[in-house]
Scaffold this active site. Structure first.
Site, PDB file in Angstrom:
ATOM      1  N   ASP A  84       0.986  -1.250   0.048  1.00  0.00           N
ATOM      2  CA  ASP A  84      -0.100   0.038  -0.052  1.00  0.00           C
ATOM      3  C   ASP A  84       0.805   0.997  -0.221  1.00  0.00           C
ATOM      4  O   ASP A  84       1.991   1.295   0.345  1.00  0.00           O
ATOM      5  CB  ASP A  84      -1.067  -0.121   1.070  1.00  0.00           C
ATOM      6  CG  ASP A  84      -0.229  -0.167   2.519  1.00  0.00           C
ATOM      7  OD1 ASP A  84       0.799  -0.768   2.619  1.00  0.00           O
ATOM      8  OD2 ASP A  84      -0.797   0.604   3.620  1.00  0.00           O
ATOM      9  N   GLU A 149      -0.093  -1.242   5.704  1.00  0.00           N
ATOM     10  CA  GLU A 149       1.006  -0.832   6.641  1.00  0.00           C
ATOM     11  C   GLU A 149       0.825   0.797   6.828  1.00  0.00           C
ATOM     12  O   GLU A 149       1.098   1.184   7.986  1.00  0.00           O
ATOM     13  CB  GLU A 149       2.391  -0.964   5.821  1.00  0.00           C
ATOM     14  CG  GLU A 149       3.695  -0.725   6.756  1.00  0.00           C
ATOM     15  CD  GLU A 149       4.116   0.975   7.050  1.00  0.00           C
ATOM     16  OE1 GLU A 149       4.926   0.783   8.002  1.00  0.00           O
ATOM     17  OE2 GLU A 149       3.861   1.635   6.113  1.00  0.00           O
TER      18      GLU A 149
END
Ligand SMILES: [Zn+2]
Length: 396
Positions: A84, A149
């Site tokens: 991400d 994350e």
């Protein structure tokens, strides 16, 4: 190798892998699919999926997957990167489309091109290079790619740790998500984050009649100054960290629509980062004393809430096997001496360290992450991949 890196980055940067926590975020699904396809075509090992479901995401999937490549021994090496990215934010400040790779000499520009595609690509290129040389790695190589994350790890590392037993005590773990600009810094510890929310309640009144109200914004300002004393009270240092504990007021909510109204409520947040020697209970005790002082001085009521707190994780020992192997690999690749540090920013390494695992956080970084015109330097990513290739081979 540069062409390979450009090809990887060009594709990986094109998917907008934003958490659904952000407006318009569909998750990491397409990026993970593309990467799995790439790794399969290159015959880089066996893929195992650890997807978790998220109603809000594309296909309702938040992908996590591992690429396993058999080594000469049974010991596992993990290089863990995240799929991400953070939003592009102020697109006006970008000189190019944040989700289309721009190449300018040695630099590549796009959102995520460095954080965390730099580390991700370095790990993939290292394994590709070994395979092309027909060299079997010394360790079992696990390249783990995970989601979420940037928004708290719920669908990524926390999910993996809560639902699977992927990691064993003697595993070697690298998280290529922080370091320094020369690629010499190995992070072995993190500060403990403590995020607080303060709601200051006073009494609303007309701007011309402050005596009829209690100004919550003014009390919040006094309180902010009072809180700054935390820096003096908890000023102890730690050799592993370049800065001490930090206590910073950050986000502030809008209090009143009108300029001519005395605000009855004011809400702000504080981001504290505590050194391992500082007890968070002690910090909260001091804050509560300050709260009383301001309440008595101004007549407001102050409510304190903990928005987030990660208790301190043990540091990875300086003589841990992963630290030794990585140190030697950096020495051989760069002919320079690496050094060990603790960091103020948080990574999921602290979640792993809390499970008793030894983790080194390492890559060559720059100061563009999470900013407009995020970039990576190709030669630095390639050098990181050489460091990782040596680690995979146990420096043999
Ligand atoms: Zn990152």
């Amino acid at each position: 190798m540069k062409q390979k890196l450009i090809y990887l980055e060009e594709n990986l940067c094109s998917f907008k892998p934003l958490s659904p926590n952000f407006k318009g975020g569909k998750g990491e699904y397409q990026k993970a699919e593309w990467l799995k396809n790439y790794l399969t075509q290159k015959k880089l090992g066996k893929i195992t999926e650890y997807n978790t479901s998220d109603e809000r995401a594309e296909k309702k999937i938040r992908p996590n997957f591992n690429l396993f490549y058999k080594g000469q021994t049974d010991q596992n090496l993990w290089i863990i990167s995240h799929l991400d990215v953070v939003p592009a934010n102020d697109t006006d400040k970008w000189n190019s489309d944040p989700f289309k790779l721009k190449i300018a000499g040695n630099k590549l520009y796009a959102r995520g091109v460095f954080d965390n595609n730099g580390g991700l690509c370095a790990s993939v290129l290292a394994l590709e290079s070994l395979k092309e040389k027909n060299k079997k790695p010394y360790f079992n190589v696990n390249l783990l790619f995970i989601s979420d994350e940037e928004c708290g790890n719920k669908y990524g590392m926390k999910y993996l740790l809560d639902n699977f037993t992927l990691f064993k005590k003697n595993d070697l773990i690298i998280v290529p998500d922080a370091g320094d600009q020369n690629g010499l810094r190995i992070n072995i510890a993190e500060k403990s984050p403590l995020w607080l929310k303060f709601t200051i309640t006073g009494k609303e009144s007309h701007g011309s009649k402050p005596d009829k109200g209690i100004n919550a914004a003014k009390a919040a300002a006094y309180f902010t100054v009072e809180l700054d004393k935390l820096n003096k009270i908890f000023s102890s240092k730690d050799d592993l960290f370049s800065t001490g504990s930090t206590f910073e007021p950050t986000k502030k909510l809008a209090n009143t629509e009108n300029i001519n109204a005395i605000p009855g409520i004011d809400v702000f947040f504080m981001d504290c980062r505590l050194l391992p020697s500082i007890n968070s209970e002690e910090v909260l005790k001091e804050i509560d004393k300050m709260t009383k002082t301001i309440e008595e001085k101004t007549g407001v009521k102050i409510k304190r809430e903990i928005a987030m707190h990660e208790p301190i994780a043990p540091a990875t020992p300086k003589n841990a096997q992963i630290v030794k192997i990585l140190t030697e690999s950096i020495q051989k690749t760069k002919n320079k001496e690496p050094y060990l540090k603790g960091m103020g920013g948080g990574t999921f390494a602290s979640l792993l360290r809390k499970k008793g695992l030894e983790v080194a956080v390492y890559c060559t970084t720059n100061d563009s992450l999470h900013c407009a015109n995020e970039y990576c330097e190709m030669d630095k990513v390639i050098e990181d991949s050489k460091v990782f290739e040596r680690v995979m081979s146990n420096n043999e």
